[in-house]
Design a protein around this motif. Structure first.
Motif, short mmCIF file in Angstrom:
data_model
loop_
_atom_site.label_atom_id
_atom_site.label_comp_id
_atom_site.label_asym_id
_atom_site.label_seq_id
_atom_site.Cartn_x
_atom_site.Cartn_y
_atom_site.Cartn_z
N ILE A 104 4.01 -1.01 15.12
CA ILE A 104 3.84 -0.16 13.95
C ILE A 104 3.08 -0.94 12.88
O ILE A 104 3.45 -2.08 12.56
N ILE A 105 2.05 -0.32 12.33
CA ILE A 105 1.25 -0.95 11.29
C ILE A 105 1.22 0.01 10.09
O ILE A 105 0.52 1.02 10.12
N PRO A 106 2.01 -0.28 9.06
CA PRO A 106 2.08 0.63 7.92
C PRO A 106 0.87 0.52 6.99
O PRO A 106 0.25 -0.55 6.88
N PHE A 107 0.55 1.62 6.34
CA PHE A 107 -0.42 1.60 5.25
C PHE A 107 0.01 2.64 4.24
O PHE A 107 0.68 3.61 4.56
N CYS A 108 -0.32 2.35 2.99
CA CYS A 108 0.04 3.30 1.94
C CYS A 108 -1.04 3.35 0.88
O CYS A 108 -1.86 2.43 0.76
N THR A 109 -1.02 4.43 0.15
CA THR A 109 -1.86 4.56 -1.03
C THR A 109 -0.93 4.62 -2.23
O THR A 109 0.20 5.11 -2.13
N HIS A 110 -1.41 4.08 -3.34
CA HIS A 110 -0.55 3.98 -4.51
C HIS A 110 -1.38 3.95 -5.79
O HIS A 110 -2.58 3.71 -5.74
#
Length: 157
Positions: A104-110
């Motif tokens: 699992i490789i998480p990414f987010c925008t913020h």
């Protein structure tokens, strides 16, 4: 079949744009999580609703995105940062799809909050998966930022 899958939930299309860039650079398939219920476009109303759902651990019903991930090795998982956590549709995905043995490789925008607790919260739900370092990006992310991150975690499709 691709060994990379990019799964995301996007409220205002920022996370979608980042997911599309990751898919483009990895050659991975892409899958949007679509909740049966949509959130209000009024910020204050949506914020109250979302905070309540996160605090309760609510898993909204998804009308799209729960298909099998059996043929994928790497799952990029993207979400906006909402109150230092992932969006409730992400929790629905994590609790309804078998991620055993997946990376699992998480990414987010913020908008300035970085990852908050997103990586930790994903790791708590994915005890039978491997986690790689994620990417927290603002709406001003660029191709090079994504490329450098993907090269740094050594993902090739």
């Amino acid at each position: 079949m691709s060994k990379v899958l990019v799964v995301y939930y996007s409220f205002s299309n920022t996370t979608r744009m980042l997911a599309e860039e990751i898919s483009k650079q990895t050659g991975g398939d892409i899958r949007e999580l679509v909740s049966e219920k949509t959130y209000s476009f009024n910020y204050n109303t949506a914020a109250k609703e979302i905070r309540n759902e996160i605090e309760r651990g609510y898993c909204p019903k998804l009308i799209s995105g729960l298909e099998s991930v059996d043929s994928y090795e790497y799952i990029f998982l993207g979400t906006p940062n909402w109150f230092k956590s992932f969006a409730p549709p992400i929790l629905s995905f994590l609790r309804n799809v078998d991620l055993t043995g997946k990376t699992i490789i998480p990414f987010c925008t913020h908008g300035g909050g970085g990852f908050g607790q997103i990586e930790d919260n994903i790791e708590k739900e994915c005890t039978k998966s491997r986690m790689l370092p994620g990417l927290a990006a603002t709406s001003s992310f660029d191709e090079k930022q994504v490329k450098d991150w993907i090269e740094g975690i050594n993902i090739k499709n």
